[in-house]
Scaffold this motif. Structure first.
Motif, PDB file in Angstrom:
ATOM      1  N   SER A  93      80.997  66.795  15.336  1.00  0.00           N
ATOM      2  CA  SER A  93      81.814  66.152  14.264  1.00  0.00           C
ATOM      3  C   SER A  93      82.494  64.872  14.738  1.00  0.00           C
ATOM      4  CB  SER A  93      82.877  67.019  13.927  1.00  0.00           C
ATOM      5  OG  SER A  93      83.696  67.458  14.939  1.00  0.00           O
ATOM      6  N   GLU A  94      82.476  64.599  16.040  1.00  0.00           N
ATOM      7  CA  GLU A  94      83.073  63.466  16.725  1.00  0.00           C
ATOM      8  C   GLU A  94      82.073  62.445  16.807  1.00  0.00           C
ATOM      9  OE1 GLU A  94      86.291  63.152  16.936  1.00  0.00           O
ATOM     10  OE2 GLU A  94      86.816  65.375  17.021  1.00  0.00           O
ATOM     11  N   ASN A  95      82.601  61.268  16.783  1.00  0.00           N
ATOM     12  CA  ASN A  95      81.685  60.055  16.976  1.00  0.00           C
ATOM     13  C   ASN A  95      82.052  59.323  18.442  1.00  0.00           C
ATOM     14  OD1 ASN A  95      80.150  57.841  16.361  1.00  0.00           O
ATOM     15  ND2 ASN A  95      81.634  56.615  15.286  1.00  0.00           N
ATOM     16  N   ALA A  96      81.395  60.349  19.153  1.00  0.00           N
ATOM     17  CA  ALA A  96      81.657  59.757  20.874  1.00  0.00           C
ATOM     18  C   ALA A  96      80.478  59.040  21.385  1.00  0.00           C
ATOM     19  CB  ALA A  96      81.930  60.799  21.587  1.00  0.00           C
ATOM     20  N   SER A  97      80.767  58.214  22.457  1.00  0.00           N
ATOM     21  CA  SER A  97      79.315  57.491  22.927  1.00  0.00           C
ATOM     22  C   SER A  97      78.908  58.565  23.842  1.00  0.00           C
ATOM     23  CB  SER A  97      80.220  56.199  23.622  1.00  0.00           C
ATOM     24  OG  SER A  97      80.891  56.763  24.637  1.00  0.00           O
ATOM     25  N   GLN A  98      77.531  58.192  24.165  1.00  0.00           N
ATOM     26  CA  GLN A  98      76.726  58.982  24.893  1.00  0.00           C
ATOM     27  C   GLN A  98      77.140  58.975  26.300  1.00  0.00           C
ATOM     28  OE1 GLN A  98      74.024  60.460  23.589  1.00  0.00           O
ATOM     29  NE2 GLN A  98      73.718  61.572  25.573  1.00  0.00           N
ATOM     30  N   LYS A  99      77.930  58.063  26.896  1.00  0.00           N
ATOM     31  CA  LYS A  99      78.646  58.277  28.163  1.00  0.00           C
ATOM     32  C   LYS A  99      79.643  59.220  28.136  1.00  0.00           C
ATOM     33  CE  LYS A  99      80.835  55.499  31.793  1.00  0.00           C
ATOM     34  NZ  LYS A  99      81.284  54.121  32.118  1.00  0.00           N
TER      35      LYS A  99
ATOM     36  N   MET B 205      80.077  61.705  26.180  1.00  0.00           N
ATOM     37  CA  MET B 205      79.483  63.132  26.025  1.00  0.00           C
ATOM     38  C   MET B 205      78.827  63.592  27.350  1.00  0.00           C
ATOM     39  SD  MET B 205      79.214  63.571  22.489  1.00  0.00           S
ATOM     40  CE  MET B 205      77.489  64.186  22.190  1.00  0.00           C
ATOM     41  N   GLU B 206      78.359  62.628  27.990  1.00  0.00           N
ATOM     42  CA  GLU B 206      77.860  63.179  29.454  1.00  0.00           C
ATOM     43  C   GLU B 206      79.262  63.427  30.525  1.00  0.00           C
ATOM     44  OE1 GLU B 206      75.399  60.070  30.883  1.00  0.00           O
ATOM     45  OE2 GLU B 206      73.763  60.304  29.422  1.00  0.00           O
ATOM     46  N   LEU B 207      80.075  62.821  30.336  1.00  0.00           N
ATOM     47  CA  LEU B 207      81.200  62.900  31.030  1.00  0.00           C
ATOM     48  C   LEU B 207      81.949  64.319  30.736  1.00  0.00           C
ATOM     49  CD1 LEU B 207      82.883  59.480  31.463  1.00  0.00           C
ATOM     50  CD2 LEU B 207      81.628  60.732  33.488  1.00  0.00           C
ATOM     51  N   PHE B 208      82.054  64.473  29.390  1.00  0.00           N
ATOM     52  CA  PHE B 208      82.621  65.690  28.843  1.00  0.00           C
ATOM     53  C   PHE B 208      81.686  66.977  29.421  1.00  0.00           C
ATOM     54  CE2 PHE B 208      82.394  68.967  25.516  1.00  0.00           C
ATOM     55  CZ  PHE B 208      83.573  69.480  25.637  1.00  0.00           C
TER      56      PHE B 208
END
Length: 534
Positions: A278-284, A286-289
């Protein structure tokens, strides 16, 4: 320092936990704790202590070490205090707390801030309702004992869009200036705040059921090994490779990168994955998360393995009394042997007693009827001590005397410090200004006596109790007279000490003067002698 005692109640054939007394400490070094602990116990009871349960600050660990050393001195035949670590609940709670701190997300700071922002502030609550159209507010987060914080995180995740709307809808001149608002305003800018809250809730949901279940005085120590192993296994399956989990013992799994799933494949939980979508986060981002989630799970497992009761072999040994383990006779006997070795080496049993306990347990578990009885056990409905002693009475009460005595020692071992922790709130309710120590102890003793009777409705007012109430004023007068007498004796003793000190001072002065006069006379004589020699 509240002191409670777990013991075997022969009248009811169950384990009981009762408040004993409180010690009032100015300083709390290990030496202070040891002195207060020894002075608080009745005479000749120290060597009857099987285990000391407490939480894990270093001062407590040093106190336990000093206590063991103190009991060992001059006694080679007495039982040595057994150890299954500090409070299991504290270790589990601190593992979760420390693991979440490793992520650097500051979720706890945010959860506390959103509650404090609206707590007892009608104007802010009114603005929130006006702007968002919702009357759903944050729940209170408890940073001390994380027992009910899954609902807190779930509520925060649910109202997160409203919080963002609330902050955006405030005019610059109407924004609160408190620290809580600053924290909230900064935190909601994080597009991954929702997934972070969902992951927090997911991990907490693995821990909280165990923390809640162990908030009891029932004997739970035999369950520690299975329950903590289950928690660790649940965490490990989320980030450790399946073939490693299948072929290696949990405690021996190397949590190095070679045995771990990649951050893309770890199990974040359905709620976290839904929040991510549901969130519009960048790929980077997402990877850090995902990397932070892996770090959190890994750290949580490491801390549990390092600090929990699992690190002690006795925890594994006493799990033979867990009915689910006793259903597997070979495993139960192996763990019983481990427990017996420790009890014998610590002088709580003789070797012959250990052999007899082992034989009685093997004979008991070999009975088909006993195996069927073990299958029917439901831990949430039947206390472990009651279950085993009912089983012994039904199937072989005459030939299990040694086993019964051993089980009593197992069941009085503490699974955690929940009982003492609950007493802090009782103390807070009892405390008033200028209260004497003995008054607090008396109120706590009365409160504990009523609770042990099952509450006021079940408290039996006997003749002895009535006579004690009638004689209360007489006892009070006797006590005050005794205190006056003690005070008078102390004053007389102080007076004698002052007189003796004054006489001593006078004699010292007299001695000093005599020595000075003698030195002067000796000097004159020496001068005369030298003059005659010339």
């Amino acid at each position: 320092m509240d002191i409670s005692v777990r013991y075997w109640n022969e009248d009811d054939s169950i384990t009981c936990t009762r408040y004993l007394t409180s010690a009032f400490l100015g300083h709390s070094t290990a030496a202070d704790l040891l002195s207060a602990f020894k002075n608080s116990l009745p005479v000749n009871t120290l060597h009857k202590i099987i285990q000391v349960s407490m939480d894990g600050p270093n001062v407590n660990l040093r106190f336990l070490k000093d206590l063991k050393q103190d009991l060992k001195e001059g006694r080679t035949d007495e039982g040595v205090i057994l150890d299954i670590g500090t409070c299991g609940l504290h270790s589990l709670h601190c593992a979760f707390k420390g693991a979440m701190r490793e992520t650097g997300w500051e979720i706890v700071k945010f959860l506390r801030a959103i509650y404090n922002l609206f707590h007892n502030i009608p104007t802010r609550r009114a603005d929130y309702i006006r702007i968002t159209g919702s009357s759903l507010f944050p729940l209170k987060f408890c940073p001390v004992c994380w027992l009910d914080n899954v609902p807190v995180a779930d509520r925060a995740l649910k109202i997160l869009p409203n919080l963002r709307n609330y902050v955006a809808g405030l005019k610059s001149n109407t924004e609160p200036t408190c620290a809580s608002f600053v924290i909230v305003k900064s935190a909601i800018k994080d597009v991954l705040l929702g997934p972070k809250l969902a992951f927090f809730s997911s991990v907490a949901a693995e821990v909280e059921p165990l923390l809640k279940e162990y908030q009891t005085n029932d004997p739970m120590a035999p369950y520690l090994f299975s329950d903590f192993s289950s928690v660790i296994k649940n965490f490990m399956t989320r980030f450790v490779k399946a073939d490693v989990m299948a072929n290696t013992t949990l405690s021996k799994i190397d949590l190095s990168a070679n045995n771990l799933l990649s951050s893309k494949k770890i199990d974040l939980g359905f709620g976290t994955r839904a929040a991510l979508r549901s969130e519009n986060a960048s790929q980077k981002d997402m990877e850090l998360f995902r990397a932070d989630c892996l770090k959190c799970l890994q750290e949580c497992v490491k801390r549990i393995l390092k600090c929990s009761p699992l690190t002690f072999s006795l925890t594994r040994g006493i799990s033979f009394a867990d009915p689910s383990v006793a259903l597997i006779p070979d495993l139960a006997i192996k763990r019983l042997s481990c427990a017996l070795d420790i009890f014998v080496s610590h002088n709580w049993l003789s070797g012959i007693q250990g052999d007899k306990i082992s034989k009685e347990f093997k004979r008991l578990c070999s009975l088909t009827a006993v195996q069927e009885h073990l299958k029917l056990h439901v831990r949430s409905k039947v206390r472990l001590d009651k279950f085993w002693f009912d089983l012994l009475n039904v199937y072989c009460s005459e030939n299990t005397g040694y086993l019964a005595s051993f089980l009593k020692m197992i069941f009085i071992m503490s699974h955690g410090n929940a009982a003492v922790e609950r007493e802090f709130s009782i103390n807070k309710q009892c405390l008033v200004e200028n209260q004497l120590d003995i008054s607090l102890i008396a109120q706590r003793t009365i409160h504990d006596g009523i609770l042990s009777a099952g509450g006021l409705d079940n408290f039996v007012v006997s003749k002895r109790f009535i006579h004690a109430a009638r004689n209360a004023y007489l006892k009070y007068k006797e006590y005050t007279e005794q205190q006056k007498k003690l005070l008078q004796e102390k004053e007389e003793q102080d007076t004698r000490k002052r007189k003796a000190a004054a006489e001593l001072s006078a004699l010292e002065a007299k001695k000093k003067k005599i020595l000075e006069d003698a030195e002067k006379e000796a000097a004159v004589l020496s001068f005369q002698i030298e003059a005659l020699k010339k």
